[in-house]
Design an enzyme around this catalytic site. Structure first.
Site, PDB file in Angstrom:
ATOM      1  N   GLY A   1       0.825  -1.209   0.000  1.00  0.00           N
ATOM      2  CA  GLY A   1       0.000   0.000   0.000  1.00  0.00           C
ATOM      3  C   GLY A   1       0.861   1.262   0.000  1.00  0.00           C
TER       4      GLY A   1
ATOM      5  N   ASP B   1       0.573  -8.744   1.844  1.00  0.00           N
ATOM      6  CA  ASP B   1      -0.540  -7.908   1.380  1.00  0.00           C
ATOM      7  C   ASP B   1      -1.469  -8.776   0.537  1.00  0.00           C
ATOM      8  OD1 ASP B   1      -2.017  -5.761  -0.116  1.00  0.00           O
ATOM      9  OD2 ASP B   1      -0.550  -4.461   0.853  1.00  0.00           O
TER      10      ASP B   1
ATOM     11  N   GLY C   1      -3.864  -2.304  -2.522  1.00  0.00           N
ATOM     12  CA  GLY C   1      -2.443  -2.043  -2.777  1.00  0.00           C
ATOM     13  C   GLY C   1      -2.081  -2.338  -4.210  1.00  0.00           C
TER      14      GLY C   1
ATOM     15  N   ASN D   1      -4.528 -11.915  14.628  1.00  0.00           N
ATOM     16  CA  ASN D   1      -3.532 -12.826  14.030  1.00  0.00           C
ATOM     17  C   ASN D   1      -2.122 -12.240  14.119  1.00  0.00           C
ATOM     18  OD1 ASN D   1      -5.438 -14.724  13.314  1.00  0.00           O
ATOM     19  ND2 ASN D   1      -5.776 -13.857  11.274  1.00  0.00           N
TER      20      ASN D   1
ATOM     21  N   TYR E   1     -14.804   1.331   9.779  1.00  0.00           N
ATOM     22  CA  TYR E   1     -13.368   1.635   9.860  1.00  0.00           C
ATOM     23  C   TYR E   1     -13.003   2.107  11.265  1.00  0.00           C
ATOM     24  CZ  TYR E   1      -8.916   3.950   8.578  1.00  0.00           C
ATOM     25  OH  TYR E   1      -7.611   4.363   8.496  1.00  0.00           O
TER      26      TYR E   1
ATOM     27  N   THR F   1      -2.388  11.675   5.717  1.00  0.00           N
ATOM     28  CA  THR F   1      -1.036  11.692   5.154  1.00  0.00           C
ATOM     29  C   THR F   1      -1.113  11.517   3.641  1.00  0.00           C
ATOM     30  OG1 THR F   1      -0.168  10.826   7.214  1.00  0.00           O
ATOM     31  CG2 THR F   1       1.216  10.541   5.276  1.00  0.00           C
TER      32      THR F   1
HETATM   33  P1  NAD Z   1      -3.540   1.734   1.369  1.00  0.00           P
HETATM   34  O1  NAD Z   1      -4.927   1.346   0.991  1.00  0.00           O
HETATM   35  O2  NAD Z   1      -2.673   2.350   0.319  1.00  0.00           O
HETATM   36  O3  NAD Z   1      -2.759   0.493   1.978  1.00  0.00           O
HETATM   37  C1  NAD Z   1      -3.361  -0.510   2.738  1.00  0.00           C
HETATM   38  C2  NAD Z   1      -2.787  -1.841   2.294  1.00  0.00           C
HETATM   39  O4  NAD Z   1      -3.352  -2.899   3.092  1.00  0.00           O
HETATM   40  C3  NAD Z   1      -3.119  -2.168   0.825  1.00  0.00           C
HETATM   41  O5  NAD Z   1      -1.938  -2.538   0.146  1.00  0.00           O
HETATM   42  C4  NAD Z   1      -4.109  -3.315   0.932  1.00  0.00           C
HETATM   43  O6  NAD Z   1      -4.070  -4.182  -0.184  1.00  0.00           O
HETATM   44  C5  NAD Z   1      -3.660  -3.985   2.225  1.00  0.00           C
HETATM   45  N1  NAD Z   1      -4.692  -4.814   2.845  1.00  0.00           N
HETATM   46  C6  NAD Z   1      -5.980  -4.470   3.105  1.00  0.00           C
HETATM   47  N2  NAD Z   1      -6.623  -5.497   3.690  1.00  0.00           N
HETATM   48  C7  NAD Z   1      -5.718  -6.508   3.803  1.00  0.00           C
HETATM   49  C8  NAD Z   1      -5.773  -7.826   4.314  1.00  0.00           C
HETATM   50  N3  NAD Z   1      -6.898  -8.330   4.844  1.00  0.00           N
HETATM   51  N4  NAD Z   1      -4.659  -8.591   4.272  1.00  0.00           N
HETATM   52  C9  NAD Z   1      -3.511  -8.112   3.744  1.00  0.00           C
HETATM   53  N5  NAD Z   1      -3.395  -6.866   3.233  1.00  0.00           N
HETATM   54  C10 NAD Z   1      -4.493  -6.073   3.262  1.00  0.00           C
HETATM   55  O7  NAD Z   1      -3.662   2.714   2.626  1.00  0.00           O
HETATM   56  P2  NAD Z   1      -2.538   3.506   3.453  1.00  0.00           P
HETATM   57  O8  NAD Z   1      -2.860   4.946   3.390  1.00  0.00           O
HETATM   58  O9  NAD Z   1      -1.193   3.042   3.049  1.00  0.00           O
HETATM   59  O10 NAD Z   1      -2.866   3.013   4.932  1.00  0.00           O
HETATM   60  C11 NAD Z   1      -2.020   2.097   5.622  1.00  0.00           C
HETATM   61  C12 NAD Z   1      -2.473   1.986   7.063  1.00  0.00           C
HETATM   62  O11 NAD Z   1      -2.378   3.265   7.702  1.00  0.00           O
HETATM   63  C13 NAD Z   1      -3.924   1.533   7.209  1.00  0.00           C
HETATM   64  O12 NAD Z   1      -4.014   0.652   8.311  1.00  0.00           O
HETATM   65  C14 NAD Z   1      -4.662   2.811   7.507  1.00  0.00           C
HETATM   66  O13 NAD Z   1      -5.818   2.583   8.278  1.00  0.00           O
HETATM   67  C15 NAD Z   1      -3.616   3.609   8.280  1.00  0.00           C
HETATM   68  N6  NAD Z   1      -3.861   5.062   8.161  1.00  0.00           N
HETATM   69  C16 NAD Z   1      -3.513   5.753   7.037  1.00  0.00           C
HETATM   70  C17 NAD Z   1      -3.767   7.121   6.972  1.00  0.00           C
HETATM   71  C18 NAD Z   1      -3.352   7.958   5.783  1.00  0.00           C
HETATM   72  O14 NAD Z   1      -3.605   9.163   5.791  1.00  0.00           O
HETATM   73  N7  NAD Z   1      -2.705   7.439   4.757  1.00  0.00           N
HETATM   74  C19 NAD Z   1      -4.400   7.774   8.034  1.00  0.00           C
HETATM   75  C20 NAD Z   1      -4.771   7.028   9.144  1.00  0.00           C
HETATM   76  C21 NAD Z   1      -4.483   5.673   9.211  1.00  0.00           C
END
Ligand code: NAD
Ligand code: UDP
Length: 310
Positions: free
Chosen positions: A10, A31, A36, A99, A145, A175
């Site tokens: 991701g 992932d 992603g 897990n 969420y 972010t």
């Molecule tokens: P993103 O969607 O780009 O990345 C999330 C990744 O998790 C993806 O690659 C997706 O395929 C993978 N994923 C989802 N469900 C899955 C599963 N069951 N098993 C394996 N992989 C799985 O989002 P991001 O912005 O990179 O966010 C990453 C983390 O940071 C998340 O947990 C999100 O809640 C947290 N977060 C991000 C932000 C932000 O502003 N970017 C803000 C708050 C929290």
């Protein structure tokens, strides 16, 4: 040191993998590619010992060999993604976190939970310190969420208190940066892509709601400091620079010399009216604060989107 990064393909996960490899870690990225993209991890094997495993962490997670760190970032994160994947979002926050905690306990690894400012919901306290308990609509559409992440925090603390697992919780505020999908749906990527194509900029509501935008490199530096120097208490990591969504649209239009017009669409249900991190704890305990303001961060992000949409 060997680390597992869930959600490694991701946006944030791939930046974290890169940083850990540069710091000398051996990295396993896991992932299921729900949101992603394998492109995000292309070339990481040239930076050090890196491998990618396609797996849904809501199912049992097994890794051969020792692990020193489990960074649990797997979860849909953009509202359009988690509204489309509500059950998967609840499962990855609950079963997936369980897990990954079990794995960390078995391997005696430090566990790092990617939580979110969304646990504060539509906040009634502003800015938000970690001591604020939040204002979340459990049964609203965003609840899938917000409540998944609140559960993730609770089970992380339970593993810490009950099983003695060494844990960290980061509450991430909005972010942005390179590696976001152009169709990710979050506001910074939407506005930049729309502006570069001279398409209408879609403002939800009247644009008076606020967010505070952190550039990805600052966030990842905060992750590393929290992982190395922090404790089990949650820590806000975000940039306190607060902007209305309308201001963001105007800044993006001006930076891209776009002829886009503003269009106003319905505000999503339970969309928080304001958000800004109180980063006193990060400053005092980690010596961390952001270095890259919105102006500089957009200058580093716009060329990435220009390239990927061309
Ligand atoms: P993103 O969607 O780009 O990345 C999330 C990744 O998790 C993806 O690659 C997706 O395929 C993978 N994923 C989802 N469900 C899955 C599963 N069951 N098993 C394996 N992989 C799985 O989002 P991001 O912005 O990179 O966010 C990453 C983390 O940071 C998340 O947990 C999100 O809640 C947290 N977060 C991000 C932000 C932000 O502003 N970017 C803000 C708050 C929290
Ligand atoms: N938003 C918007 N236009 C868009 C995308 C989002 O006006 O094309 C608004 C959204 O309603 C919210 C803010 O921008 O008020 C931030 O949305 P985002 O999805 O990036 O993250 P959130 O903080 O809501 O999780």
């Amino acid at each position: 040191m060997r680390a597992l990064v869930t959600g490694g393909a991701g946006f944030l996960g791939s930046h974290l993998c890169r940083r850990l490899l540069k710091d000398g870690y051996s990295v396993v990225a896991m992932d299921n590619l729900a949101t992603g993209n394998l492109k995000n991890v292309e070339g990481l094997d040239e930076l050090g010992e890196f491998c990618f495993v396609e797996h849904d962490v809501s199912r049992r997670v097994e890794i051969d060999g020792d692990l020193d760190a489990v960074f649990h970032l797997a979860s849909p994160a953009s509202p359009i993604d988690y509204l489309e994947l509500p059950i998967q979002t609840l499962k990855v926050g609950s079963l997936g976190t369980h897990n990954c905690l079990g794995l960390a306990m078995a391997k005696r690894a430090r566990f790092f939970m990617a939580s979110t400012s969304e646990i504060y919901g539509d906040p009634l306290v502003h800015p938000q310190p970690e001591s604020y308990w939040g204002n979340v609509n459990t049964i609203g559409p965003r609840g899938v969420y917000d409540e998944a992440k609140r559960f993730s925090e609770s089970i992380t603390m339970a593993y810490h208190r009950h099983h003695g697992v060494d844990t960290r919780i980061v509450r991430i505020f909005n972010t942005y940066g390179p590696q976001m999908r152009p169709g990710d749906g979050r506001v910074v990527s939407n506005f930049i892509v729309q502006a570069l194509q001279d398409d209408p900029i879609t403002i939800y509501g009247d644009g008076s709601q606020t967010r505070s935008f952190c550039y990805v490199d600052d966030l990842i530096e905060g992750f590393v400091r929290l992982f190395e120097k922090g404790g089990a208490e949650p820590v806000n990591i975000g940039n306190p620079g607060e902007f209305t969504i309308r201001e963001l649209a105007e800044i993006v239009i001006s930076k891209t010399n776009s002829s886009s017009e503003l269009v106003f669409e319905n505000l999503p249900v339970d969309d928080p009216k304001q958000r800004r991190p109180d980063i006193t704890r990060a400053r005092e305990t980690l010596g961390w604060e952001p270095r890259i303001d919105l102006d500089q961060g957009l200058d580093r992000t716009i060329p990435y989107f220009r390239e990927v949409i061309s």
